[in-house]
Every structure is written in structure tokens, then in C-alpha cells.
Design a protein around this motif. Sequence first.
Motif, short mmCIF file in Angstrom:
data_model
loop_
_atom_site.label_atom_id
_atom_site.label_comp_id
_atom_site.label_asym_id
_atom_site.label_seq_id
_atom_site.Cartn_x
_atom_site.Cartn_y
_atom_site.Cartn_z
N ARG A 79 38.04 38.38 35.03
CA ARG A 79 38.84 37.18 35.35
C ARG A 79 40.09 37.58 36.15
NH1 ARG A 79 36.82 32.06 34.47
NH2 ARG A 79 38.90 31.32 33.97
N LYS A 80 40.67 38.73 35.80
CA LYS A 80 41.85 39.20 36.56
C LYS A 80 41.46 39.63 37.96
CE LYS A 80 44.86 40.66 32.80
NZ LYS A 80 45.34 41.83 32.06
N LEU A 81 40.34 40.34 38.06
CA LEU A 81 39.88 40.78 39.39
C LEU A 81 39.55 39.57 40.27
CD1 LEU A 81 37.39 43.66 38.46
CD2 LEU A 81 39.66 43.93 39.44
N ILE A 82 39.03 38.51 39.65
CA ILE A 82 38.64 37.31 40.39
C ILE A 82 39.87 36.51 40.82
CG2 ILE A 82 37.54 35.04 40.09
CD1 ILE A 82 35.35 36.55 38.44
N GLY A 83 40.84 36.35 39.94
CA GLY A 83 42.05 35.60 40.27
C GLY A 83 41.97 34.14 39.88
N ALA A 84 43.08 33.43 40.09
CA ALA A 84 43.21 32.03 39.66
C ALA A 84 42.17 31.13 40.32
CB ALA A 84 44.62 31.53 39.97
N THR A 85 41.84 30.04 39.61
CA THR A 85 40.81 29.09 40.08
C THR A 85 41.13 28.57 41.48
OG1 THR A 85 40.44 28.43 37.78
CG2 THR A 85 39.62 26.94 39.49
N ASN A 86 42.38 28.18 41.69
CA ASN A 86 42.82 27.76 43.03
C ASN A 86 43.23 29.00 43.82
OD1 ASN A 86 44.18 26.90 45.30
ND2 ASN A 86 45.23 25.22 44.26
N PRO A 87 42.48 29.34 44.85
CA PRO A 87 42.76 30.59 45.59
C PRO A 87 44.18 30.66 46.15
CG PRO A 87 40.62 29.72 46.18
CD PRO A 87 41.28 28.65 45.34
N LEU A 88 44.81 29.51 46.36
CA LEU A 88 46.18 29.54 46.87
C LEU A 88 47.16 30.00 45.79
CD1 LEU A 88 46.31 26.37 49.14
CD2 LEU A 88 45.79 28.74 49.76
N ASN A 89 46.74 29.93 44.53
CA ASN A 89 47.57 30.45 43.42
C ASN A 89 47.12 31.84 42.99
OD1 ASN A 89 48.93 28.01 43.32
ND2 ASN A 89 47.53 27.14 41.80
N ALA A 90 46.04 32.33 43.55
CA ALA A 90 45.51 33.64 43.14
C ALA A 90 46.32 34.75 43.81
CB ALA A 90 44.03 33.74 43.53
N GLU A 91 46.63 35.78 43.03
CA GLU A 91 47.45 36.88 43.54
C GLU A 91 46.72 37.65 44.64
OE1 GLU A 91 50.56 37.62 42.66
OE2 GLU A 91 50.60 35.98 41.19
N PRO A 92 47.46 38.10 45.65
CA PRO A 92 46.86 39.04 46.61
C PRO A 92 46.31 40.25 45.85
CG PRO A 92 49.05 38.37 47.35
CD PRO A 92 48.88 37.82 45.95
N GLY A 93 45.20 40.76 46.29
CA GLY A 93 44.56 41.86 45.56
C GLY A 93 43.41 41.37 44.71
N THR A 94 43.43 40.08 44.36
CA THR A 94 42.28 39.52 43.64
C THR A 94 41.25 39.03 44.66
OG1 THR A 94 43.17 37.25 43.55
CG2 THR A 94 43.79 38.76 41.77
N ILE A 95 40.02 38.80 44.18
CA ILE A 95 38.96 38.36 45.09
C ILE A 95 39.34 37.02 45.72
CG2 ILE A 95 36.55 37.60 45.20
CD1 ILE A 95 36.01 39.66 42.90
N GLY A 104 37.49 24.37 45.83
CA GLY A 104 36.09 23.98 46.00
C GLY A 104 35.24 24.97 46.78
N ARG A 105 35.85 26.06 47.22
CA ARG A 105 35.12 27.14 47.92
C ARG A 105 35.73 28.47 47.48
NH1 ARG A 105 32.45 23.33 48.74
NH2 ARG A 105 31.66 22.47 50.68
N ASN A 106 35.71 28.71 46.17
CA ASN A 106 36.44 29.88 45.66
C ASN A 106 35.56 31.12 45.42
OD1 ASN A 106 35.29 29.05 43.27
ND2 ASN A 106 37.22 28.51 42.26
#
Length: 143
Positions: A79-95, A104-106
Motif C-alpha cells: 500500500r505504501k509502495l502504491i501510494g494514495a488513492t488519488n495520485p495527486l495526493n500520492a507521494e513522489p516515489g510511489t507508483i 479514476g486512472r490510478n
Amino acid sequence: MVKPDGVQRGLVGEIIGRFERKGFTLRALKLFRPSKELAEEHYKDLSAKPFFKDLVDYITSGPVVAMVWEGNGVVASARKLIGATNPLNAEPGTIRGDLAIQTGRNVVHGSDSPENGERETGLWFGEGALVEWEPSLKPWLTE
Ligand code: DAT
Ligand code: MG
């Protein structure tokens, strides 16, 4: 699971590579186009959400790569490697943080608990699909 957008965008190798490099062990893998029934069952907890139909349409829109990964704390770590559901909130370094710009295209799915990991493995692979093998690198990844 690499979702249809990840497959279409040629990100399968990139995504698998991240789990391999982390040190997890691949136990099953297949490319196929999921049915509507499978997608609805997989996401049944979200069936009351307004985006449910779009989600099922998206997940069934093309082939996906379903995988089972094993290793210490794999569910939470994935889940950490994948990152937050909304990619705009997902940390750089995550998928999702590195490779996507919309919920809708994560590009990837990961089970949210060991119990759901078991449930989804049964759903996507059926009985007896897991391959037993001993990675030769194991002593270099775990003591
Ligand atoms: P995750 O995939 O991070 O486990 P989830 O289980 O809450 O997220 O939702 C499953 C998928 O449903 C998610 O990957 C994309 C879609 N989704 C979730 N919330 C959404 C929203 N608010 N709008 C549109 N799609 C959404
Ligand atoms: Mg989820």
C-alpha cells in the motif's frame, strides 16, 4: 494488480520491478480481461458509491495483470509502495505518485488487509494457483 491503464501504458514491467526490487516474492501472475461479475464482486464494498459503475467499466475495459506477492508485511508495504488513492495526493516515489494523475486512472490495485488479500487471491486466481518456490536470494533479504 496492474489495472487496464497500466497495461495499455506499458507500465507492467515498471510496476512488477518495484515489487521485485523491494524484495517480495511473486507467487502467482496472470494477464486476462476480468468479467463484469468479477469486477463487481471484487469491489462489492464500494457498490453504493456513485463512481461504482465507472469503476467497474474501467477495470473491465481491457486486460489486467493480477499478481500475488508474498513477504514480511507485504500488504501494508505494498500500500505504501502504491501510494494514495488519488495520485495527486500520492507521494513522489510511489507508483501512483510517479505514474498517474487521476483517481479514476490510478494504474494499480493493492489489497487493503491480509484478509482481503486472501479473499482477492481466491477471487482472481481460484484454488491451488500459488506457486511454491524458494527464492535463492532469500538469505540476503531476510535473516
Ligand atoms: P484504493 O484503490 O487506494 O484501495 P479504494 O479501495 O478506496 O482505493 O477505491 C477503489 C478504487 O475506486 C480506487 O482505486 C479508484 C476508485 N475510487 C475510489 N474513490 C473514488 C472517487 N472518489 N472517485 C472516483 N473513483 C474512486
Ligand atoms: Mg481498496
